[in-house]
Design an enzyme around this catalytic site. Structure first.
Site, short mmCIF file in Angstrom:
data_model
loop_
_atom_site.label_atom_id
_atom_site.label_comp_id
_atom_site.label_asym_id
_atom_site.label_seq_id
_atom_site.Cartn_x
_atom_site.Cartn_y
_atom_site.Cartn_z
N LYS A 1 1.50 1.84 -13.83
CA LYS A 1 0.83 0.76 -14.57
C LYS A 1 1.05 0.93 -16.06
O LYS A 1 1.27 -0.04 -16.79
CB LYS A 1 -0.67 0.75 -14.27
CG LYS A 1 -0.97 0.30 -12.87
CD LYS A 1 -2.37 -0.30 -12.73
CE LYS A 1 -2.68 -0.57 -11.28
NZ LYS A 1 -2.45 -1.88 -10.81
N LYS B 1 -0.49 -5.94 -1.53
CA LYS B 1 -1.45 -7.06 -1.47
C LYS B 1 -1.28 -7.99 -2.65
O LYS B 1 -1.52 -9.18 -2.57
CB LYS B 1 -2.88 -6.51 -1.54
CG LYS B 1 -3.33 -5.73 -0.35
CD LYS B 1 -4.77 -5.25 -0.57
CE LYS B 1 -5.11 -4.07 0.32
NZ LYS B 1 -5.35 -2.82 -0.43
N LYS C 1 7.42 -1.58 -2.89
CA LYS C 1 6.47 -1.49 -1.76
C LYS C 1 5.87 -2.86 -1.44
O LYS C 1 5.62 -3.64 -2.35
CB LYS C 1 5.35 -0.54 -2.18
CG LYS C 1 4.44 -0.08 -1.09
CD LYS C 1 3.26 0.70 -1.66
CE LYS C 1 2.27 -0.22 -2.30
NZ LYS C 1 0.94 0.31 -2.54
P1 TYM Z 1 -4.81 0.74 -0.27
O1 TYM Z 1 -5.91 -0.22 -0.04
O2 TYM Z 1 -3.85 0.47 -1.37
O3 TYM Z 1 -3.98 0.91 1.06
C1 TYM Z 1 -4.64 1.20 2.29
C2 TYM Z 1 -3.73 2.04 3.17
O4 TYM Z 1 -2.55 1.29 3.47
C3 TYM Z 1 -1.40 2.06 3.10
N1 TYM Z 1 -0.37 1.13 2.61
C4 TYM Z 1 0.86 1.10 3.08
N2 TYM Z 1 1.49 1.81 4.03
C5 TYM Z 1 2.78 1.50 4.28
N3 TYM Z 1 3.47 0.55 3.62
C6 TYM Z 1 2.89 -0.19 2.66
N4 TYM Z 1 3.57 -1.14 2.03
C7 TYM Z 1 1.52 0.06 2.35
N5 TYM Z 1 0.65 -0.47 1.47
C8 TYM Z 1 -0.51 0.21 1.63
C9 TYM Z 1 -1.89 2.98 1.98
O5 TYM Z 1 -1.07 4.10 1.83
C10 TYM Z 1 -3.27 3.32 2.47
O6 TYM Z 1 -3.25 4.38 3.40
N6 TYM Z 1 -7.10 4.49 -2.62
C11 TYM Z 1 -6.81 3.94 -1.32
C12 TYM Z 1 -8.05 3.64 -0.51
C13 TYM Z 1 -8.95 4.81 -0.41
C14 TYM Z 1 -8.80 5.91 0.49
C15 TYM Z 1 -9.92 6.76 0.21
C16 TYM Z 1 -7.86 6.24 1.47
C17 TYM Z 1 -10.05 5.01 -1.15
N7 TYM Z 1 -10.65 6.20 -0.80
C18 TYM Z 1 -10.09 7.94 0.90
C19 TYM Z 1 -8.05 7.44 2.16
C20 TYM Z 1 -9.16 8.27 1.87
C21 TYM Z 1 -6.04 2.63 -1.52
O7 TYM Z 1 -6.07 2.06 -2.57
O8 TYM Z 1 -5.40 2.20 -0.41
#
Ligand code: TYM
Length: 329
Positions: A111, A196, A193
């Site tokens: 970022k 969202k 990647k």
């Molecule tokens: P977030 O919301 O960005 O993504 C959620 C999960 O989806 C996976 N992911 C992907 N995997 C494969 N290909 C992609 N294009 C892709 N986009 C997203 C992410 O790796 C993730 O596993 N900070 C975290 C949420 C969180 C969390 C936690 C996770 C908050 N506290 C504690 C585990 C444990 C996040 O922003 O994920």
């Protein structure tokens, strides 16, 4: 039984990347582990969200958790903000995190590199809150996509630091990253990647996309000039991405798909990928409708929060005593 925990941010509609990299694994693991899965609604406000949209995305995310197969009888499903202990532990862990560590987080560095304006302090310290999410529950394993591995590693470092500075308190968690599908790429730019917040919407398949729209996105996915269906992430990132999507959803090994498509064109290949994707989305969407029409969501969240709060509260009290900010026995 070992414990597993993970979460997804409802900062937009959930994507096929979230499903393949995370959600479907939560479902697969819920029989084998004591599973905790939450919606990271505090994490998503590190970037401004329109309140009305956020409310919708949040409810959709919970419904999708259930629609994808998370079973409240097997998994503790809850909202991050319902367990205030988590945020309080987050502050205490932030006080045990160095600025240098947060500066090294790839997502934050990206970022900054893009010269994004209005990066909030919340976004900067978010990995410490994520560590609290994990450490509050003594999770042994954290299933995540590739992009979140670094954050889980920080949680490990913070657990070890705290355990060494005070006394053994936290379980040191391990990230679990699948071999195939841990980084699903954008369909319109396979060097990025799938996310969202895809600006054009063309590169990202949302779990609630209309099936015709999803099919069109796959059929117009960017490929290459090689003209052979092969798994070569460097020279054929688009085709390799489609292979990973298809293999993850169908369970057929990549090698076997490659063999089946020897001598065949990209059009035929994409059509089959689209069939597999649409079949998955169709099943999820039918269940999603049922869940939205029921009143199950509130009950699931209430039960989940009660169970989670009990565990997180005990852990927070323990931590506060060790640090010295609590004098009650
Ligand atoms: P977030 O919301 O960005 O993504 C959620 C999960 O989806 C996976 N992911 C992907 N995997 C494969 N290909 C992609 N294009 C892709 N986009 C997203 C992410 O790796 C993730 O596993 N900070 C975290 C949420 C969180 C969390 C936690 C996770 C908050 N506290 C504690 C585990 C444990 C996040 O922003 O994920």
């Amino acid at each position: 039984m070992k414990r597993m925990l993970s979460g997804i941010k409802p900062s937009g509609q959930l994507t096929l990347g979230n499903y393949i990299g995370a959600l479907r694994n939560f479902v697969a693991y819920q029989d084998e582990y004591e599973m905790f899965v939450f919606i990271a609604n505090l994490h998503c406000v590190t970037v401004y969200q329109d309140p009305k949209e956020l409310r919708k995305n949040l409810k959709d995310a919970i419904a999708l958790y259930l629609a994808c197969g998370l079973d409240p009888q097997k998994s503790c499903i809850f909202l991050q903000s319902d367990v205030m202990e988590q945020a309080q532990l987050g502050f205490l862990l932030t006080c045990n995190t160095y600025m240098g560590e947060l500066n090294r987080m790839t997502q934050y560095k990206d970022k900054v590199a893009k010269q994004e304006t209005n990066i909030t302090a919340g976004l900067f310290v978010y990995p410490s809150l994520m560590a609290a999410d994990i450490l509050a529950y003594d999770a042994d394993y954290v299933p995540v996509g590739d992009d979140q591995k670094q954050h889980v590693e920080l949680a490990r470092d913070l657990a070890e630091r705290f355990n060494n500075r005070y006394s053994p308190t936290f379980v040191v968690p391990e990230p679990v990253v699948a071999k195939v599908g841990a980084r699903i790429m954008s369909l319109s730019d396979p060097t990025k990647k799938m996310s969202k917040s895809d600006e054009t919407n063309k590169g990202c398949i949302y779990l609630l996309d209309d099936l015709a729209v999803a099919r069109k996105k796959i059929m117009s996915a960017v490929t290459d000039m090689v003209g052979a269906v092969q798994y070569d992430k460097v020279n054929q990132p688009g085709i390799s991405n489609l292979l990973e999507i298809m293999s993850s959803l169908s369970g057929e090994p990549i090698d076997s798909i490659v063999t089946r498509f020897e001598g065949k064109g990209y059009g035929e290949f994409k059509k089959e990928v689209a069939d597999v994707v649409c079949e998955t989305l169709g099943t999820i969407q039918a269940k999603y409708q049922e869940i939205m029409e029921s009143d199950i969501i509130e009950k699931v969240l209430e039960d989940g929060a009660n169970k989670a709060r009990y565990i997180a509260h005990k852990k927070l009290m323990k931590v506060q005593k060790k640090i010295g900010i609590e004098i009650r026995k």
